[in-house]
Design a protein around this motif. Structure first.
Motif, PDB file in Angstrom:
ATOM      1  N   ASN A  55      26.044  51.366 -63.736  1.00 19.10           N
ATOM      2  CA  ASN A  55      27.029  51.939 -62.814  1.00 19.10           C
ATOM      3  C   ASN A  55      27.574  50.900 -61.846  1.00 19.10           C
ATOM      4  O   ASN A  55      28.771  50.908 -61.524  1.00 19.10           O
ATOM      5  CB  ASN A  55      26.398  53.102 -62.036  1.00 19.10           C
ATOM      6  N   VAL A  56      26.714  50.003 -61.380  1.00 18.34           N
ATOM      7  CA  VAL A  56      27.177  48.960 -60.473  1.00 18.34           C
ATOM      8  C   VAL A  56      28.085  47.981 -61.199  1.00 18.34           C
ATOM      9  O   VAL A  56      29.195  47.664 -60.745  1.00 18.34           O
ATOM     10  CB  VAL A  56      25.977  48.229 -59.835  1.00 18.34           C
ATOM     11  N   LEU A  57      27.623  47.492 -62.355  1.00 17.23           N
ATOM     12  CA  LEU A  57      28.413  46.511 -63.101  1.00 17.23           C
ATOM     13  C   LEU A  57      29.670  47.120 -63.708  1.00 17.23           C
ATOM     14  O   LEU A  57      30.644  46.413 -63.950  1.00 17.23           O
ATOM     15  CB  LEU A  57      27.557  45.890 -64.203  1.00 17.23           C
ATOM     16  N   GLY A  58      29.651  48.432 -63.951  1.00 18.31           N
ATOM     17  CA  GLY A  58      30.821  49.067 -64.543  1.00 18.31           C
ATOM     18  C   GLY A  58      32.044  49.021 -63.641  1.00 18.31           C
ATOM     19  O   GLY A  58      33.176  48.903 -64.127  1.00 18.31           O
ATOM     20  N   TYR A  59      31.853  49.107 -62.332  1.00 14.77           N
ATOM     21  CA  TYR A  59      32.976  49.111 -61.394  1.00 14.77           C
ATOM     22  C   TYR A  59      33.189  47.769 -60.703  1.00 14.77           C
ATOM     23  O   TYR A  59      34.208  47.580 -60.028  1.00 14.77           O
ATOM     24  CB  TYR A  59      32.765  50.201 -60.343  1.00 14.77           C
ATOM     25  N   ALA A  60      32.243  46.843 -60.854  1.00 14.55           N
ATOM     26  CA  ALA A  60      32.391  45.535 -60.197  1.00 14.55           C
ATOM     27  C   ALA A  60      33.650  44.791 -60.650  1.00 14.55           C
ATOM     28  O   ALA A  60      34.382  44.246 -59.808  1.00 14.55           O
ATOM     29  CB  ALA A  60      31.145  44.692 -60.426  1.00 14.55           C
ATOM     30  N   PRO A  61      33.964  44.735 -61.963  1.00 17.60           N
ATOM     31  CA  PRO A  61      35.199  44.050 -62.371  1.00 17.60           C
ATOM     32  C   PRO A  61      36.453  44.684 -61.791  1.00 17.60           C
ATOM     33  O   PRO A  61      37.423  43.977 -61.477  1.00 17.60           O
ATOM     34  CB  PRO A  61      35.171  44.159 -63.904  1.00 17.60           C
ATOM     35  N   LEU A  62      36.457  46.006 -61.634  1.00 14.18           N
ATOM     36  CA  LEU A  62      37.636  46.668 -61.056  1.00 14.18           C
ATOM     37  C   LEU A  62      37.832  46.224 -59.612  1.00 14.18           C
ATOM     38  O   LEU A  62      38.956  45.881 -59.206  1.00 14.18           O
ATOM     39  CB  LEU A  62      37.479  48.183 -61.138  1.00 14.18           C
ATOM     40  N   GLY A  63      36.758  46.234 -58.830  1.00 15.97           N
ATOM     41  CA  GLY A  63      36.868  45.764 -57.453  1.00 15.97           C
ATOM     42  C   GLY A  63      37.282  44.315 -57.367  1.00 15.97           C
ATOM     43  O   GLY A  63      38.101  43.932 -56.520  1.00 15.97           O
ATOM     44  N   PHE A  64      36.736  43.499 -58.273  1.00 15.25           N
ATOM     45  CA  PHE A  64      37.078  42.077 -58.292  1.00 15.25           C
ATOM     46  C   PHE A  64      38.558  41.881 -58.585  1.00 15.25           C
ATOM     47  O   PHE A  64      39.256  41.130 -57.886  1.00 15.25           O
ATOM     48  CB  PHE A  64      36.227  41.368 -59.335  1.00 15.25           C
ATOM     49  N   LEU A  65      39.058  42.550 -59.621  1.00 16.09           N
ATOM     50  CA  LEU A  65      40.449  42.371 -60.030  1.00 16.09           C
ATOM     51  C   LEU A  65      41.415  42.904 -58.979  1.00 16.09           C
ATOM     52  O   LEU A  65      42.452  42.279 -58.712  1.00 16.09           O
ATOM     53  CB  LEU A  65      40.684  43.062 -61.374  1.00 16.09           C
ATOM     54  N   LEU A  66      41.096  44.043 -58.382  1.00 13.52           N
ATOM     55  CA  LEU A  66      41.976  44.598 -57.352  1.00 13.52           C
ATOM     56  C   LEU A  66      42.033  43.684 -56.132  1.00 13.52           C
ATOM     57  O   LEU A  66      43.115  43.409 -55.599  1.00 13.52           O
ATOM     58  CB  LEU A  66      41.491  45.986 -56.951  1.00 13.52           C
ATOM     59  N   ALA A  67      40.865  43.222 -55.688  1.00 14.75           N
ATOM     60  CA  ALA A  67      40.845  42.329 -54.524  1.00 14.75           C
ATOM     61  C   ALA A  67      41.553  41.014 -54.833  1.00 14.75           C
ATOM     62  O   ALA A  67      42.276  40.467 -53.988  1.00 14.75           O
ATOM     63  CB  ALA A  67      39.404  42.070 -54.097  1.00 14.75           C
ATOM     64  N   LEU A  68      41.357  40.509 -56.059  1.00 18.44           N
ATOM     65  CA  LEU A  68      42.023  39.271 -56.451  1.00 18.44           C
ATOM     66  C   LEU A  68      43.530  39.451 -56.498  1.00 18.44           C
ATOM     67  O   LEU A  68      44.290  38.593 -56.020  1.00 18.44           O
ATOM     68  CB  LEU A  68      41.497  38.821 -57.819  1.00 18.44           C
ATOM     69  N   ALA A  69      43.984  40.562 -57.075  1.00 21.88           N
ATOM     70  CA  ALA A  69      45.421  40.822 -57.152  1.00 21.88           C
ATOM     71  C   ALA A  69      46.032  40.947 -55.763  1.00 21.88           C
ATOM     72  O   ALA A  69      47.121  40.413 -55.497  1.00 21.88           O
ATOM     73  CB  ALA A  69      45.667  42.088 -57.971  1.00 21.88           C
ATOM     74  N   LEU A  70      45.343  41.634 -54.862  1.00 16.85           N
ATOM     75  CA  LEU A  70      45.850  41.777 -53.502  1.00 16.85           C
ATOM     76  C   LEU A  70      45.867  40.444 -52.772  1.00 16.85           C
ATOM     77  O   LEU A  70      46.798  40.155 -52.006  1.00 16.85           O
ATOM     78  CB  LEU A  70      44.986  42.792 -52.738  1.00 16.85           C
ATOM     79  N   HIS A  71      44.857  39.619 -53.009  1.00 15.36           N
ATOM     80  CA  HIS A  71      44.817  38.308 -52.355  1.00 15.36           C
ATOM     81  C   HIS A  71      45.981  37.433 -52.800  1.00 15.36           C
ATOM     82  O   HIS A  71      46.574  36.703 -52.001  1.00 15.36           O
ATOM     83  CB  HIS A  71      43.496  37.617 -52.661  1.00 15.36           C
ATOM     84  N   ARG A  72      46.333  37.502 -54.084  1.00 11.66           N
ATOM     85  CA  ARG A  72      47.365  36.620 -54.618  1.00 11.66           C
ATOM     86  C   ARG A  72      48.772  37.139 -54.346  1.00 11.66           C
ATOM     87  O   ARG A  72      49.733  36.384 -54.467  1.00 11.66           O
ATOM     88  CB  ARG A  72      47.164  36.413 -56.114  1.00 11.66           C
ATOM     89  N   THR A  73      48.908  38.431 -54.010  1.00  8.97           N
ATOM     90  CA  THR A  73      50.243  38.981 -53.793  1.00  8.97           C
ATOM     91  C   THR A  73      50.455  39.511 -52.379  1.00  8.97           C
ATOM     92  O   THR A  73      51.578  39.485 -51.879  1.00  8.97           O
ATOM     93  CB  THR A  73      50.530  40.116 -54.792  1.00  8.97           C
ATOM     94  N   ARG A  74      49.395  40.002 -51.754  1.00 12.32           N
ATOM     95  CA  ARG A  74      49.505  40.604 -50.413  1.00 12.32           C
ATOM     96  C   ARG A  74      48.379  40.070 -49.533  1.00 12.32           C
ATOM     97  O   ARG A  74      47.441  40.788 -49.185  1.00 12.32           O
ATOM     98  CB  ARG A  74      49.403  42.127 -50.486  1.00 12.32           C
TER      99      ARG A  74
END
Length: 366
Positions: A55-74
């Protein structure tokens, strides 16, 4: 706003979470209690370390990608907070919908662990940005790839995973017509629309050896030509081609090892496949110095040719039996997610190639 592949990857991963959370999408029912009652239900009596980790690892990539996308665009937005809240909303939605599925058990512990995983992923992305690794990747991407390379990079990242599911022909992704027709016929049984389905005069036959060789060669050339269309220098194309060829062969070997056993990891390399590998090497070398537009055109023509060959042929009976054995398992298949990647990758690539060529033509005409 800076273009980044993190956004499409985040969307794709969110869809995968939805698919895995609601599979098998059948036997929906209403229990007569509030769908969100799992939130205040007693804690589960039985749980394992695997449940926590998954359960932890299942959502970790989603949080990583969302935070990364926001960092690079906003960059002025609170990326960790937004990524965690989005993951929380998705997790609560999935757990709520599982209340209507008899084979799924919603859990407040699962929801909390999912949010924790997303938060850890977002913190990881922010930490990488803080130490400068994200900026290093940005400089590397600017040095290697054109600015509009996001779609191609996503397709290239998905390609090795798509190869993990067994296919009748090595590197022959997207062979779906026979299964679509059978599934559609099952749905239309007992309805007058069944008679509207087109009937063939001749049943589909397995590929001829030369057609199989061509499909193998095209399947390996496609990701290389796709990479050539977004890379800047010849040296980079050579390195990318070597990496993709090795990665494709390794993924196919892993698929065979998981399907037939480690002893048969290389049993898929028949005479036709070996010749196809050699032809692919010549096809890749032949376009090393070609323009990006030429690579796109060749990839489009080759992809349509391969899809036509594959979808006008049937899988042999031995492969069908093997596929049924594979589909009963859960390991690496992830409820059919890998299979869907293999089915849809060529069609997503087709859309991407047409879009790239159309935009290039518009720029020339403009």
């Amino acid at each position: 706003m800076r273009k980044t592949a993190a956004w499409p990857l985040a969307w794709i991963y969110a869809v995968l979470i939805i698919y895995a959370s609601l599979y098998p999408f059948e036997s929906w029912r209403v229990q007569g209690i509030a769908p969100w009652s799992f939130l205040w239900a007693p804690l589960p009596k039985y749980w394992t370390g695997f449940d926590v980790l998954s359960n932890v690892l299942g959502y970790a990539p989603l949080g990583f990608l969302l935070a990364l996308a926001l960092h690079r665009t906003r960059r002025d937005w609170p990326g960790i907070l937004i990524a965690t809240l989005v993951a929380m909303a998705l997790s609560l939605s999935m757990e709520t919908l599982q209340m209507f599925l008899p084979v799924r058990v919603p859990s407040n512990v699962d929801a909390v662990l999912n949010v924790v995983g997303a938060w850890l992923g977002a913190v990881t992305a922010r930490t990488l940005a803080w130490v400068g690794l994200i900026e290093r990747w940005s400089r590397f991407r600017d040095r290697w790839f054109i600015s509009d390379a996001g779609g191609a990079l996503v397709l290239l990242a998905v390609w090795p995973m798509a190869l993990l599911f067994p296919v009748p022909v090595a590197f022959g992704l997207g062979q779906v017509l026979e299964r679509v027709e059978a599934a559609l016929a099952d749905v239309l049984v007992g309805t007058p629309w069944l008679e509207w389905m087109p009937l063939r005069e001749v049943e589909l036959q397995p590929l001829l050896p030369i057609s199989e060789m061509l499909c193998v060669a095209i399947g390996l050339c496609l990701p290389c030509w796709l990479a050539f269309s977004v890379l800047r220098e010849t040296r980079q194309r050579i390195l990318a081609a070597l990496a993709l060829l090795i990665l494709g062969v390794a993924a196919s070997a892993l698929s065979a090892a998981l399907t037939y056993g480690p002893v048969h990891a290389w049993g898929w390399i028949s005479d036709e496949v070996a010749i196809g590998l050699c032809v692919a090497a010549f096809g890749v070398v032949g376009l090393i110095f070609a323009s990006a537009r030429m690579c796109l055109v060749m990839a489009l023509v080759a992809l349509v040719w391969q899809m036509s060959l594959l979808n006008n042929a049937s899988a042999d009976a031995y492969f069908t039996l093997t596929l049924q054995t594979w589909e009963r398992g859960q390991f690496i298949r992830f409820h059919g997610l890998i299979q869907w990647m293999g089915w849809l990758w060529p069609y997503a690539t087709l859309i991407h190639l047409v879009r790239r060529l159309s935009s290039a033509k518009s720029m020339v005409m403009g």
